[in-house]
Design an enzyme around this catalytic site. Structure first.
Site, short mmCIF file in Angstrom:
data_model
loop_
_atom_site.label_atom_id
_atom_site.label_comp_id
_atom_site.label_asym_id
_atom_site.label_seq_id
_atom_site.Cartn_x
_atom_site.Cartn_y
_atom_site.Cartn_z
N ASP A 457 176.74 100.30 29.00
CA ASP A 457 176.82 99.64 29.90
C ASP A 457 176.55 97.79 29.55
OD1 ASP A 457 176.01 99.04 32.68
OD2 ASP A 457 175.04 100.81 33.35
N ASP A 526 179.91 99.96 41.32
CA ASP A 526 178.41 100.40 41.84
C ASP A 526 179.00 100.77 43.06
OD1 ASP A 526 177.35 100.89 39.09
OD2 ASP A 526 175.95 99.70 39.45
#
Ligand code: GLA
Length: 714
Positions: A457, A526
């Site tokens: 990430d 997301d």
């Protein structure tokens, strides 16, 4: 015809792909100039297009603003420069002098041309590179700049390539914009006269724009029309500038870095730009997308042929509360559904209980994992799944042992605030010691625990992107960072050939052909709301294949949007990419678990079509009916249709869906109902979808070819 050929009497280089041609030559002034980019040509035909440079029509004109392979800042040029240079004595500009060429055909199926130039008076060498492959219409281009002198010079702009379109009656630009949790909104709008700049100044590819463009005359559709497109293989700040000139021409130039940055080049130093790949296709946006998908599978992704496992990710279920017992319980439920890879997300390390602390301290939290990660990894493996782990190696919280020990490791500018976003600072990966540290703990972590998968990430944009410890550091950070990031990923993959990596940056903030060359998939967004996802996925697949598009089924009401849609709909949307599950399985009722298990099993019977097939988009999300995607196996023996019905007004037309890519004259059987359909009907008249007139209805139709000899039941 050879992939690359040359006509000495006209000076034309011709790059020939299966369906297209790209031609260029060095003009009378010594500058590399564009000849053609479009349908296939012979050398003789290309020569006809290689007209000598016309003298400027007036003393106010100079050279045309588009039409050169790399327009420089220098001479009578007034368009967007792809190359700008400043020499130590204050001199600027570049004057082209040809210095030979190199043609490399040593790799079967590939040819690469390097055209060497130098400046007429100053020690800067510039090489234009072109590579084409037998199995693709994509032309890869990049530029190498070399300081051949003994004094530093700087490059305010060093693009990979400039691209010129033929004269068209009009020009339309397709591209995507977005933001966190709303990536990939597709725009198709007339290219305005003047300069249109797309890009990212965030240090990362960004959610806000993605480094690709498509241009057409304004008449292309999903199925028809000529489209010129390009994509940049770069994961840092970038800029693509499209121009529509006063004389009605268009082109674009693209490369790493944003305006205001200036790359220093020390004596003897070379800068290789990222690849900017271009594609001409005649077959609409659909054909362009399919050609990009095929190219990405054949020449970008490291392991494109593998079947991606169905994964479970714990983030939406547990947040930062990563407890081994609860994880093991979720893992057991996931395994029972048919999940093949279990991923523990954020919260397993250091003092990470929330987003304010712990980033940088990459050892399992001793209070939560007194015996390390080993027992949980073993339990997941015992359940028959692979084990994956979330990491964010480029970041640090100020509240961490790492930052207390190395406050100089972050991007910063003396005397300026260190701006925190999500309470974190960016580690300066351009520093060799920082990149080596990250590589060190990552390779040990993977080796010590038998980790099969990393979700890598990167959760904030750059700010105060300085590097005061190094002379000229602030100018070197942007490119040095990305090169070292790629280096760490490459070294990690070399150490652990079975390790698979998911690229993530708060969802789709770093999806590009550069990161995809060293990862296996991307976390698309997301935003896991299935309704929003149909649009986000539509934008993603304009260029990137479904094989890269991770998609989870999560809980309702959706955490982000509050929307509730049926489990089936959520599955059918996620099945369009790499299916994953991200809901809190401890709260799913038995009947939903049973339905989920069935849908996971169904996905496994069709995922070869999604992951390795050819994508058609019979109806996009903007249309006035269900959105439909279709995947066809490369041999056209099977196809999968996924259809999602958004809320539609009563009386909305119900149209059969016309399929594509099937074998002419064949018949296909619906694997669920047994109904047999003829190709002629499916492609010429369409398939009527069995969708109830309800909001969020969805279906998956799997059609398998009936053997030719089989007698139809009458
Ligand atoms: C980012 C990712 C999420 C999750 C969180 C964890 O936002 O995109 O999927 O991993 O970080 O902090």
């Amino acid at each position: 015809m050879a992939l690359i050929s040359f006509a000495p009497h006209t000076g034309v280089w011709l790059l020939s792909t299966a369906r297209t041609s790209y031609a260029l030559r060095t003009d009378e002034t010594g500058a590399p100039c564009h000849v053609a980019w479009g349908p296939r040509l012979t050398l003789a035909e290309a020569a006809e297009l290689a007209v000598p440079l016309a003298p400027p029509a007036s003393s106010f004109e100079g050279r045309p603003a588009v039409g050169e392979e790399l327009p420089v800042d220098g001479g009578a040029r007034y368009g967007v420069p792809s190359l700008q240079v400043r020499f130590a004595d204050g001199s600027r500009a570049f004057e082209w002098q040809p210095a030979g060429h190199r043609l490399d055909e040593s790799t079967p199926g590939t040819a690469e041309l390097a055209l060497d130039y130098r400046d007429r008076g100053y020690p800067l060498d510039v090489t234009l590179h072109y590579r084409v492959h037998e199995d693709s219409d994509v032309v890869e281009r990049w530029t190498v700049l070399r300081n051949a002198g003994d004094q530093e010079l700087t490059l305010p702009r060093a693009d990979s390539a400039a691209w010129t379109l033929p004269a068209l009656p009009g020009y339309r630009l397709s591209h995507v914009t977005g933001q966190w949790s709303a990536e990939n909104t597709l725009h198709r709008e007339p290219l305005p006269a003047g300069e249109t700049v797309l890009g990212s100044r965030r240090g990362v590819t960004s959610h806000h724009a993605n480094p690709w463009v498509m241009l057409d005359a304004g008449d292309a559709t999903e199925e028809q029309g000529r489209v010129w497109s390009a994509a940049l293989a770069w994961s840092g700040s970038w800029r693509i500038t499209a121009q529509r000139t006063p004389d009605g021409r268009a082109g674009f130039t693209g490369g790493a870095g944003h305006d205001g940055a200036s790359l220093p080049l020390a004596p003897g130093e070379e800068f290789t730009t990222p690849v900017m790949a271009g594609l001409f296709s005649d077959g609409g946006f659909g054909a362009a997308g399919r050609a990009w998908h095929a190219y990405t599978l054949a020449h970008v992704l490291p392991r494109p042929r593998e079947t991606a496992p169905v994964l479970y990710n714990s983030w939406e279920a547990t947040g930062f509360d990563v407890e081994p017992a609860a994880q093991a319980a979720l893992a057991a439920r996931a395994a029972a559904l048919g999940v093949e890879l279990y991923v523990v997300d954020d919260g397993w390390f250091g003092g990470r209980r929330h987003d304010r602390a712990g980033l940088g301290d990459w050892t399992p939290s001793p209070d939560r994992f007194p015996d390390g990660l080993g027992p949980l990894v073993r339990e997941v493996h015992r359940l028959g799944m692979k084990f994956g782990l979330w990491v964010e190696p480029e970041m640090v919280n100020a509240d961490s042992d790492l930052y207390r020990e190395h406050p100089d490791w972050v991007l910063h500018v003396p005397g300026r605030t260190r701006t925190e976003l999500r309470n974190q600072l960016v580690l300066n990966f351009a520093r060799r010691d920082v990149a080596d540290w990250a590589y060190g703990w990552l390779t040990r972590l993977v080796a010590d625990h038998g980790i099969d998968f990393l979700k890598w990430d990167m959760n904030r944009a750059f700010s105060e992107a300085g590097w005061p410890e190094r002379t000229g550091g602030a100018d070197r950070v942007a490119t040095g960072y990305v090169h070292h990031l790629y280096g760490v990923l490459d070294r990690l993959r070399a150490d652990h050939p079975d390790l698979r990596i998911e690229a993530c940056s708060g969802g789709g903030g770093r999806v590009d052909l550069g990161i995809l060359a060293r990862t296996d998939q991307a976390w698309t967004s997301d935003n896991t709301d299935a309704a929003d996802r149909t649009r986000i996925q539509h934008g993603h697949t304009q260029i990137y294949p479904a094989r890269t598009m991770a998609a989870w089924v999560t809980d309702v009401p959706n955490q982000l949007t509050g929307r509730t849609v049926p489990l089936r709909f959520r599955f059918h949307v996620a099945m369009a990419g790499l299916l994953g599950i991200g809901g809190d399985l401890s709260r799913w009722p038995e009947e939903e678990l049973a339905e989920a298990a069935e849908l996971v099993a169904e996905y496994k019977t069709v995922r070869h079509l999604v992951q390795h097939g050819v994508l058609h988009r019979p109806a996009g999300p903007g249309d006035d009916g269900p959105t439909v995607v279709q995947y066809v196996s490369p041999d056209a023996e099977e196809t999968l249709l996924l259809a999602w019905r958004p809320p539609l007004p009563h009386g909305a037309p119900r149209r059969p869906v016309r399929l594509a890519g099937l074998t002419p004259g064949a018949r296909y059987r619906d694997a669920r109902t047994g109904a047999v359909h003829h190709t002629t009907v499916l492609t010429g008249y369409g398939l009527t979808l069995d969708l109830p007139p309800a909001d969020w209805a969805s279906t998956a139709v799997h059609l398998v070819r009936v053997p030719d000899g089989e007698v139809p039941a009458s």
